[in-house]
Design a protein around this motif. Structure first.
Motif, PDB file in Angstrom:
ATOM      1  N   ALA A   1      21.965  -7.735   4.902  1.00 56.83           N
ATOM      2  CA  ALA A   1      22.020  -9.030   4.219  1.00 56.83           C
ATOM      3  C   ALA A   1      20.852  -9.224   3.263  1.00 56.83           C
TER       4      ALA A   1
ATOM      5  N   TYR B   1      26.439  -5.699   2.736  1.00 58.09           N
ATOM      6  CA  TYR B   1      26.660  -7.118   2.990  1.00 58.09           C
ATOM      7  C   TYR B   1      27.273  -7.781   1.764  1.00 58.09           C
ATOM      8  N   ALA B   2      26.472  -8.108   0.770  1.00 62.06           N
ATOM      9  CA  ALA B   2      26.943  -8.877  -0.384  1.00 62.06           C
ATOM     10  C   ALA B   2      28.021  -8.145  -1.180  1.00 62.06           C
TER      11      ALA B   2
ATOM     12  N   HIS C   1      31.461  -9.499  -0.318  1.00 60.95           N
ATOM     13  CA  HIS C   1      31.760 -10.926  -0.431  1.00 60.95           C
ATOM     14  C   HIS C   1      32.841 -11.259  -1.460  1.00 60.95           C
TER      15      HIS C   1
ATOM     16  N   GLU D   1      33.434 -12.202   8.753  1.00 62.82           N
ATOM     17  CA  GLU D   1      31.993 -12.470   8.727  1.00 62.82           C
ATOM     18  C   GLU D   1      31.379 -12.065   7.382  1.00 62.82           C
ATOM     19  N   LEU D   2      31.991 -11.109   6.717  1.00 59.82           N
ATOM     20  CA  LEU D   2      31.486 -10.620   5.428  1.00 59.82           C
ATOM     21  C   LEU D   2      32.149 -11.311   4.237  1.00 59.82           C
TER      22      LEU D   2
END
Length: 176
Positions: free
Chosen positions: A41, A86-87, A90, A117-118
């Motif tokens: 993250a 992580y990002a 998104h 969650e992602l």
């Protein structure tokens, strides 16, 4: 079996004119067990393999995950690859093609939770290939006739959602 399944899905996908498709094979990235010092993250990737994986994942608006089912879940290699980033995940869309004794559906259930969650929007339609009916001798891929239509329906949703989420991705992108 994963490579044969992925190539079959890709062969169906590239016949379409409404999107461009690529094939990412985890073997090409040689990701070890998650080895970054900082949590994903933070976006502070140190290792070349993580940076290459991040660049590849970031380049797509949506994904179709091909997964086997092992012990009611996805493969450790796929879960590890997802956890590296992580990002980059998104506001994108995902569809699923699974295979196993029960069609791999329990692996997809697990992936839906992880990807939620992602901030990945998973589509409803999925392809579930049974080892007993879609593979000859449990090994050679021989999908039932209806499965191509199932892939097409799933791709329709993934493309639509991937496009619809583009605005969110653009709004979240850092301004230059």
């Amino acid at each position: 079996r994963g490579e044969a399944v992925a190539r079959w899905v890709h062969d169906i996908a590239v016949k379409r004119a409404d999107a461009r498709f690529g094939l990412l094979d985890l073997r090409d990235f040689n990701l070890p067990h998650l080895d970054e010092e900082m949590p994903p993250a933070m976006g502070q990737y140190q290792h070349p393999h993580t940076k290459a994986w991040a660049e590849a994942v970031a380049a797509f608006d949506a994904y179709v995950f091909v997964t086997p089912e092992y012990n009611h879940s996805t493969s450790g290699a796929l879960k590890n690859a997802i956890d590296f980033l992580y990002a980059e995940w998104h506001n994108k869309a995902a569809g699923f093609v699974s295979y196993g004794a029960a069609g791999g559906t329990r692996a997809v259930e697990h992936l839906r939770l992880v990807l939620g969650e992602l901030q990945v929007a998973d589509v409803r339609d999925q392809v579930a290939l049974s080892l007993s009916t879609d593979f000859e001798g449990f090994v050679a891929l021989r999908p039932a006739a209806h499965q191509e239509a199932t892939v097409t329906a799933m791709l329709d949703q993934v493309i639509a959602w991937g496009g619809a989420l583009r605005r969110l991705r653009l709004e979240a992108a850092p301004q230059q």
